[in-house]
Write an enzyme that holds these catalytic residues in place. Structure first.
Site, PDB file in Angstrom:
ATOM      1  CE  LYS A 237      36.729 106.740  35.474  1.00  0.00           C
ATOM      2  NZ  LYS A 237      36.707 107.169  34.239  1.00  0.00           N
TER       3      LYS A 237
ATOM      4  CB  SER B  77      34.027 109.613  33.555  1.00  0.00           C
ATOM      5  OG  SER B  77      34.969 108.508  32.716  1.00  0.00           O
TER       6      SER B  77
ATOM      7  CB  SER C 272      36.992 109.642  30.452  1.00  0.00           C
ATOM      8  OG  SER C 272      35.676 109.563  30.106  1.00  0.00           O
TER       9      SER C 272
END
Length: 477
Positions: free
Chosen positions: A82, A157, A181
């Site tokens: 990520k 996210s 997330s």
């Protein structure tokens, strides 16, 4: 014929050890798929082909020189990272135009551990600005979309990581979860998403968040792959401010996931915690079906009241707003409206108010532990709504409404962050339109192993409706 990207991460690791496929073949297969599909999916913001090819060659040299039992467990298996997580020498934009040229010089500890385990990093995945919203629509990249319907958001996210795994652009991926997330995008992309116990995976060496809300974790297609990620990464750094006891010597999370959990007592509630809102019938249907399956497996399932969200929510929102201010930004004009609104809110919170909020979260952790002490796990819906269309939650003209939209979408997930407990979202059923719906199990504090055992039992009893072999597939698969 089984395609390479149809193999799980552990199946790929086994195939590499048997020399049925080489790490270079795996890397080239995924790079080709990324080149073909990423523009539509919005999964990756930076792809690192030369770095991946070089690491694949390193893996092949190890295969030639080491005995099989001495090889790293994930040797040659590709992974995505990520873009909130630093990889030295690779651009890390944090989802923000204000950091479009940021290149870190130090690896995050979780990256170091994944590479020590033999994993090969393909690139960095899409994330919203600073990981603040539960949708992935940054200014620096196209939106991340669930591959089950490209009109719909991949969540956030860790939306890019989820989109990459669900679209077959990586076998598994790293994300982080401060309020849901990992589990939110797992639910809308038909994946397994694990939020680990507070302190299970280090945020070092540079993470300085004292709230204990956000932790690294996996997005995967199977519970066993999530467990393998945990085995590779649950090694603390000296000086970590939060930690949990390691597994007993000789134990692994994969072995725990392969064991039957025995009869458990499971609490359940479907009343939203952080905001009063209706829960969609499709989410409730998945929750009821999971309840029935748990009972059929021999577990005792009790209806319980949801925890009192009042003090929890006020404390969480204060901590979330203050956390948004921790990133030092010389020029805030490129920041998104939601980010600027949260940072303005955070700056108005005094030091004593912030300290009080942290204390309230700690008190809530104790109260939750006492209230649920007789239960081995807690079942809830993952989300209150099915997947939403790209742009449906976002409101640039009214960031406060944007934040309220997100709370109505995700009123269950942040309890695990506030209390420090492990939680996992499992894909459970499709909507009539074919979109994924997940259910969530929350475990006892620090007992990630028992949670994985229960999740794997549920997965085996009802293989996910979004399985890549013998199940539903996205068009790009």
């Amino acid at each position: 014929m089984v395609l390479l990207h149809e193999l799980s991460a552990l199946e790929q690791a086994a195939a590499v050890r048997r020399r049925e496929v080489s790490p270079s073949e795996l890397v080239e297969h995924y790079l080709e798929r990324i080149d073909r599909h990423n523009n539509d999916i919005g999964a990756y913001v930076t792809v690192t082909p030369e770095r991946a090819r070089a690491r694949a060659l390193d893996a092949e040299r190890l295969l030639m020189t080491r005995a099989p039992e001495a090889l790293p467990p994930l040797l040659g298996v590709p992974v995505a990272i990520k873009d909130l997580t630093d990889v030295a020498g690779v651009r890390c934009m944090l989802g923000s135009a204000a950091f479009a040229d940021r290149v870190p010089t130090v690896d995050a500890h979780v990256v170091t551990l994944l590479e020590q385990a033999g994993a090969v990093i393909l690139g960095k995945t899409n994330t919203p600005e600073f990981g603040l919203p539960c949708y992935t629509e940054p200014d620096v990249a196209p939106p991340a979309r669930t591959p089950w319907n490209l009109g719909y958001s991949a969540g956030g996210s860790s939306g890019g990581s989820a989109a990459a795994v669900a679209a077959g652009l990586a076998p598994f991926a790293q994300g982080n979860d401060g309020g849901g997330s990992i589990r939110i995008p797992a639910s809308v992309c038909g994946l397994v998403g694990l939020k680990v116990s507070r302190g299970r995976i280090s945020n070092g060496p540079l993470g300085g968040d004292i709230s204990g809300l956000a932790w690294n974790g996996p997005l995967a297609r199977t519970v066993l792959d999530a467990a393998a990620f945990l085995d590779a990464t649950s090694i603390p750094m000296p000086g970590d401010p939060h930690w949990v006891p390691a597994l007993p010597a000789g134990e692994t999370f994969v072995a725990a996931a392969e064991r039957e959990p025995g009869q458990l007592r499971i609490a359940r509630y479907a009343q939203p915690v952080i905001i009063e809102t209706a829960v969609h019938r499709d989410c409730l249907a998945a929750y009821e079906e999971a309840t029935t399956l748990l009972a059929e497996l021999g577990h005792v399932v009790d209806d319980v009241p949801a925890p009192d969200g009042g003090p929890l929510v006020a404390a969480f929102e204060r901590v979330w707003a203050v956390s948004s201010t921790l990133m030092q930004v010389a020029d805030e004009s490129p920041l998104r409206p939601l980010t600027r609104w949260l940072r303005d809110l955070g700056r108005r919170i005094s030091g004593p108010e912030f300290a009080s909020a942290i204390g309230n979260l700690q008190t809530a952790t104790r109260r939750f532990a006492v209230a649920f002490d007789r239960y081995d796990a807690v079942l809830t819906p993952t989300l209150a709504q099915p997947p939403v269309k790209v742009g449906e939650l976002r409101d640039d003209d009214d960031p406060e409404r944007d934040f309220e939209n997100q709370k109505r979408f995700t009123p269950f997930t942040s309890v695990a962050n506030m209390t420090g407990r492990p939680a996992i979202s499992l894909p459970f059923r499709p909507t009539p339109e074919g979109l994924p719906i997940g259910v969530m199990l929350m475990g006892r504090q620090a007992d990630d192993a028992a949670l994985l055992s229960l999740a794997a039992q549920l997965e085996a009893a009802r293989p996910g409706p979004f399985a890549t072999r013998g199940g539903r597939r996205p068009q790009c698969w």
